[in-house]
Design a protein around this motif. Structure first.
Motif, PDB file in Angstrom:
ATOM      1  N   GLY A 132      40.887  41.609  49.649  1.00 28.41           N
ATOM      2  CA  GLY A 132      39.800  41.324  48.706  1.00 28.41           C
ATOM      3  C   GLY A 132      40.110  41.773  47.292  1.00 28.41           C
ATOM      4  O   GLY A 132      40.034  40.973  46.348  1.00 28.41           O
ATOM      5  N   PRO A 133      40.475  43.056  47.094  1.00 24.37           N
ATOM      6  CA  PRO A 133      40.819  43.492  45.742  1.00 24.37           C
ATOM      7  C   PRO A 133      42.009  42.735  45.149  1.00 24.37           C
ATOM      8  O   PRO A 133      42.032  42.446  43.953  1.00 24.37           O
ATOM      9  N   ALA A 161      42.820  39.620  45.847  1.00 24.34           N
ATOM     10  CA  ALA A 161      42.329  38.279  45.507  1.00 24.34           C
ATOM     11  C   ALA A 161      41.632  38.304  44.148  1.00 24.34           C
ATOM     12  O   ALA A 161      41.858  37.418  43.307  1.00 24.34           O
ATOM     13  N   VAL A 162      40.819  39.309  43.926  1.00 23.94           N
ATOM     14  CA  VAL A 162      40.149  39.449  42.624  1.00 23.94           C
ATOM     15  C   VAL A 162      41.195  39.588  41.524  1.00 23.94           C
ATOM     16  O   VAL A 162      41.112  38.937  40.480  1.00 23.94           O
ATOM     17  N   GLU A 163      42.195  40.409  41.773  1.00 26.97           N
ATOM     18  CA  GLU A 163      43.233  40.647  40.778  1.00 26.97           C
ATOM     19  C   GLU A 163      43.998  39.374  40.400  1.00 26.97           C
ATOM     20  O   GLU A 163      44.327  39.167  39.235  1.00 26.97           O
ATOM     21  N   GLY A 221      42.744  36.409  40.707  1.00 30.63           N
ATOM     22  CA  GLY A 221      41.784  35.422  40.236  1.00 30.63           C
ATOM     23  C   GLY A 221      41.355  34.379  41.239  1.00 30.63           C
ATOM     24  O   GLY A 221      41.024  33.257  40.866  1.00 30.63           O
ATOM     25  N   LEU A 222      41.333  34.743  42.519  1.00 30.25           N
ATOM     26  CA  LEU A 222      40.940  33.796  43.566  1.00 30.25           C
ATOM     27  C   LEU A 222      39.741  34.304  44.357  1.00 30.25           C
ATOM     28  O   LEU A 222      39.606  35.504  44.598  1.00 30.25           O
ATOM     29  N   GLU A 223      38.895  33.368  44.775  1.00 30.91           N
ATOM     30  CA  GLU A 223      37.853  33.683  45.745  1.00 30.91           C
ATOM     31  C   GLU A 223      38.467  33.539  47.128  1.00 30.91           C
ATOM     32  O   GLU A 223      39.296  32.657  47.355  1.00 30.91           O
ATOM     33  N   LEU A 224      38.051  34.393  48.033  1.00 34.25           N
ATOM     34  CA  LEU A 224      38.565  34.291  49.401  1.00 34.25           C
ATOM     35  C   LEU A 224      37.911  33.125  50.118  1.00 34.25           C
ATOM     36  O   LEU A 224      36.718  32.898  50.002  1.00 34.25           O
ATOM     37  N   ARG A 264      42.612  30.387  52.639  1.00 35.17           N
ATOM     38  CA  ARG A 264      43.438  31.353  51.906  1.00 35.17           C
ATOM     39  C   ARG A 264      43.733  32.571  52.786  1.00 35.17           C
ATOM     40  O   ARG A 264      44.865  33.056  52.820  1.00 35.17           O
ATOM     41  N   GLN A 322      50.562  34.427  44.077  1.00 36.58           N
ATOM     42  CA  GLN A 322      49.228  34.760  44.565  1.00 36.58           C
ATOM     43  C   GLN A 322      49.227  35.087  46.051  1.00 36.58           C
ATOM     44  O   GLN A 322      48.857  36.203  46.429  1.00 36.58           O
ATOM     45  N   MET A 370      48.939  38.875  47.669  1.00 38.45           N
ATOM     46  CA  MET A 370      47.797  39.224  48.512  1.00 38.45           C
ATOM     47  C   MET A 370      48.240  39.721  49.890  1.00 38.45           C
ATOM     48  O   MET A 370      47.526  40.472  50.539  1.00 38.45           O
TER      49      MET A 370
END
Length: 121
Positions: A38-39, A41-43, A45-48, A52, A104, A108
């Protein structure tokens, strides 16, 4: 009686405590745990999304089994097998990871920076 300090499990390690290179890739892949997805993905720039997450878990399990990151064509085969031929394409992989598979998905999944970028073919 003295108690030894409690030692956290790897799942307790926050992203800020993980050693990473200047581009955000892990120095030690053993520091990764699923709670970091989760963190990360935020870093990047993606929504889970379920797809993904599936790719991230696939990359991680492939790495743990073979001690190397799967090339993009291997991931495409996985995608076609899981979701059908129409989604097993580079175009769909880049829809999921528009910043690049290595940049990305591999970040992740807690990978080191690939020495060769045959990951993005």
């Amino acid at each position: 009686m003295l108690q030894a300090p409690s030692v956290g499990t790897p799942d307790d390690i926050p992203l800020e405590a993980v050693a990473r290179d200047e581009e955000g890739y892990f120095i030690d892949t053993g520091d990764w745990h699923p709670g970091l997805i989760g963190p990360l993905a935020v870093e990047v720039g993606l929504e889970l999304s379920p797809e993904r997450l599936d790719i991230v878990h696939y990359v991680r399990s492939y790495f743990e089994r073979d001690q190397r990151v799967p090339e993009a064509r291997t991931v495409l085969k996985h995608m076609a097998h899981r979701w059908g031929k129409e989604k097993g394409t580079r175009r769909y992989l880049y829809r999921l990871f528009p910043g690049g598979y290595a940049q990305q998905a591999c970040k992740m999944a807690g990978m080191r920076k690939p020495l060769k970028l045959m990951l993005d073919i």
